[in-house]
Motif scaffolding. Structure first.
Motif, short mmCIF file in Angstrom:
data_model
loop_
_atom_site.label_atom_id
_atom_site.label_comp_id
_atom_site.label_asym_id
_atom_site.label_seq_id
_atom_site.Cartn_x
_atom_site.Cartn_y
_atom_site.Cartn_z
N LEU A 26 0.85 -1.19 0.00
CA LEU A 26 0.00 0.00 0.00
C LEU A 26 0.88 1.24 0.00
O LEU A 26 1.81 1.34 0.81
CB LEU A 26 -0.92 0.00 1.23
N GLY A 61 -3.58 -1.49 12.27
CA GLY A 61 -3.57 -0.99 10.89
C GLY A 61 -4.52 0.18 10.74
O GLY A 61 -5.23 0.31 9.74
N GLY A 63 -4.12 3.12 9.95
CA GLY A 63 -3.88 4.00 8.81
C GLY A 63 -3.87 5.45 9.23
O GLY A 63 -3.24 5.81 10.23
N LEU A 67 -11.41 6.10 10.37
CA LEU A 67 -12.42 5.43 11.19
C LEU A 67 -12.15 5.67 12.67
O LEU A 67 -13.06 5.88 13.46
CB LEU A 67 -12.35 3.92 10.96
N GLU A 82 0.16 0.84 14.01
CA GLU A 82 0.31 1.11 12.57
C GLU A 82 1.81 1.05 12.21
O GLU A 82 2.61 1.78 12.79
CB GLU A 82 -0.28 2.50 12.27
N PRO A 83 2.19 0.19 11.26
CA PRO A 83 3.61 0.06 10.94
C PRO A 83 4.20 1.21 10.13
O PRO A 83 5.40 1.43 10.17
CB PRO A 83 3.68 -1.25 10.12
N GLN A 87 1.96 6.89 7.45
CA GLN A 87 0.54 6.87 7.84
C GLN A 87 0.39 7.51 9.23
O GLN A 87 -0.51 8.32 9.45
CB GLN A 87 0.00 5.43 7.87
N ARG A 101 3.25 -4.12 13.96
CA ARG A 101 2.62 -4.88 12.88
C ARG A 101 1.55 -5.80 13.47
O ARG A 101 1.68 -6.26 14.61
CB ARG A 101 3.68 -5.73 12.16
N ALA A 102 0.56 -6.09 12.64
CA ALA A 102 -0.55 -6.94 13.10
C ALA A 102 -0.08 -8.32 13.53
O ALA A 102 -0.66 -8.93 14.42
CB ALA A 102 -1.58 -7.07 11.97
N GLU A 103 0.99 -8.81 12.91
CA GLU A 103 1.44 -10.17 13.20
C GLU A 103 2.12 -10.29 14.56
O GLU A 103 2.29 -11.41 15.07
CB GLU A 103 2.43 -10.65 12.12
N THR A 118 -9.51 -3.10 10.06
CA THR A 118 -10.41 -2.84 8.93
C THR A 118 -9.60 -2.63 7.66
O THR A 118 -8.74 -1.77 7.60
CB THR A 118 -11.31 -1.62 9.22
N TRP A 119 -9.84 -3.47 6.66
CA TRP A 119 -9.17 -3.40 5.35
C TRP A 119 -7.66 -3.55 5.52
O TRP A 119 -6.88 -2.81 4.92
CB TRP A 119 -9.50 -2.08 4.64
N TYR A 123 -2.71 -6.89 3.59
CA TYR A 123 -1.37 -6.29 3.61
C TYR A 123 -0.43 -7.03 4.56
O TYR A 123 0.74 -6.65 4.67
CB TYR A 123 -1.47 -4.81 4.03
C1 SAM Z 1 -6.25 0.30 3.48
S1 SAM Z 1 -5.49 0.95 4.89
C2 SAM Z 1 -6.82 0.84 6.06
C3 SAM Z 1 -6.70 1.87 7.15
C4 SAM Z 1 -7.85 1.87 8.19
N1 SAM Z 1 -7.89 0.63 8.92
C5 SAM Z 1 -9.18 2.17 7.54
O1 SAM Z 1 -10.05 1.29 7.52
O2 SAM Z 1 -9.35 3.29 7.06
C6 SAM Z 1 -4.44 -0.40 5.41
C7 SAM Z 1 -3.50 -0.04 6.55
O3 SAM Z 1 -2.84 -1.23 7.00
C8 SAM Z 1 -1.51 -0.90 7.30
N2 SAM Z 1 -0.69 -2.13 7.28
C9 SAM Z 1 0.04 -2.65 6.27
N3 SAM Z 1 0.67 -3.77 6.68
C10 SAM Z 1 0.32 -3.97 7.97
C11 SAM Z 1 0.66 -4.94 8.97
N4 SAM Z 1 1.46 -5.98 8.69
N5 SAM Z 1 0.16 -4.79 10.21
C12 SAM Z 1 -0.68 -3.75 10.49
N6 SAM Z 1 -1.03 -2.81 9.60
C13 SAM Z 1 -0.54 -2.91 8.36
C14 SAM Z 1 -1.13 0.09 6.21
O4 SAM Z 1 0.03 0.84 6.55
C15 SAM Z 1 -2.40 0.91 6.15
O5 SAM Z 1 -2.36 1.99 7.05
#
Ligand code: SAM
Length: 256
Positions: A26, A61, A63, A67, A82-83, A87, A101-103, A118-119, A123
């Motif tokens: 992203l 995440g 972003g 939200l 948020e990594p 962002q 990171r989510a992991e 969310t969304w 990633y």
């Molecule tokens: C499409 S955006 C969604 C942002 C927010 N959750 C929303 O719904 O508006 C995806 C987000 O996930 C983050 N992201 C990417 N890899 C990730 C990871 N491994 N762990 C957590 N967040 C991650 C991105 O940096 C980005 O901010």
């Protein structure tokens, strides 16, 4: 996956993947361009409703906090994990964010009443591990949003991925993975549809094709071919002034 893949909100015209196709990339600049077109009222209202009464929420995440801002105003204090430093730098004032990171979320077990993503799962390097982390963090509720089967932004991503020679995305696969993972540790799961249009006039098709190609493929040598493939698709989708970016809200509750 066997039961959840039969759920209509996990279905998709795209064949069921044998394995995760990602992680997708992203680009934060393109994300901010797109974010200005998103209509998230229904998503905000639905998340606020299912998270009502929470004392604290972890938004993995989060972003640029679109939200999160609404959740923090209407439900409870939120910690964003948020990594991306870029962002995090564009968060509205007053929101708390930590790098992670989510992991492997750098927070203790049972940190919050609710953990949400969310969304985000597309990633992650390991979406199943990300879902296990949400379960670890949440005392009562996990909420996940991924794309609905007829989501046109996924159709556009898949057209770009085909140009790049990559496999298509399938968000029903991620939802089924999440439902199965959370169900296995005792959560009760429900899936519902969330409306999320993206404002696009037909005359903006070329500009939006550029934004969406850079969103996931910034710097890719085939960007012009991706734009050529998706601009006509977007012009057709946008005949009524919006693209369908509907989601599926997965709500998981721990039995009391
Ligand atoms: C499409 S955006 C969604 C942002 C927010 N959750 C929303 O719904 O508006 C995806 C987000 O996930 C983050 N992201 C990417 N890899 C990730 C990871 N491994 N762990 C957590 N967040 C991650 C991105 O940096 C980005 O901010």
């Amino acid at each position: 996956m066997s039961t959840w893949r039969e759920h209509p909100l996990c279905a998709s015209p795209t064949p069921w993947p044998a394995r995760f196709w990602g992680p997708e990339r992203l680009d934060p600049t393109a994300w901010r361009e797109l974010a200005g077109r998103l209509v998230i009222d229904d998503e905000v209202a639905r998340l606020c409703a299912v998270l009502a009464g929470a004392d604290r929420i972890v938004d993995v995440g989060g972003g640029t906090g679109l939200l999160t801002q609404a959740l923090a105003a209407q439900v409870a204090p939120v910690t964003i994990v948020e990594p991306s430093a870029e962002q995090r730098a564009h968060l509205p004032p007053g929101l708390t964010a930590i790098a992670g990171r989510a992991e492997a979320v750098p927070l203790p077990d049972a940190s919050a009443d609710a953990a949400i993503a969310t969304w985000v799962l597309q990633y992650c390097d390991d979406p199943a591990q990300a879902v296990r982390e949400l379960a670890r963090l949440a005392r009562r509720r996990v909420a996940i949003v991924q794309a609905a089967p007829d989501n046109q932004l996924v159709d556009i991503y898949n057209a770009e991925a085909a140009v790049a020679g990559l496999p298509p995305a399938h968000h029903g696969w991620l939802l089924a993975l999440a439902a199965e993972t959370l169900g296995a540790v005792g959560f009760a799961i429900e899936l519902t549809r969330v409306r999320a249009p993206v404002r696009v006039a037909p005359a903006e098709a070329d500009a939006v094709a550029d934004t969406l190609a850079r969103l996931h493929f910034a710097g890719h040598p085939a960007l012009p071919a991706m734009r050529a493939a998706t601009a006509p698709l977007i012009a057709g989708f946008a005949r009524d002034g919006a693209l369908i970016d509907d989601g599926v809200l997965l709500l998981a509750r721990r039995p009391r």
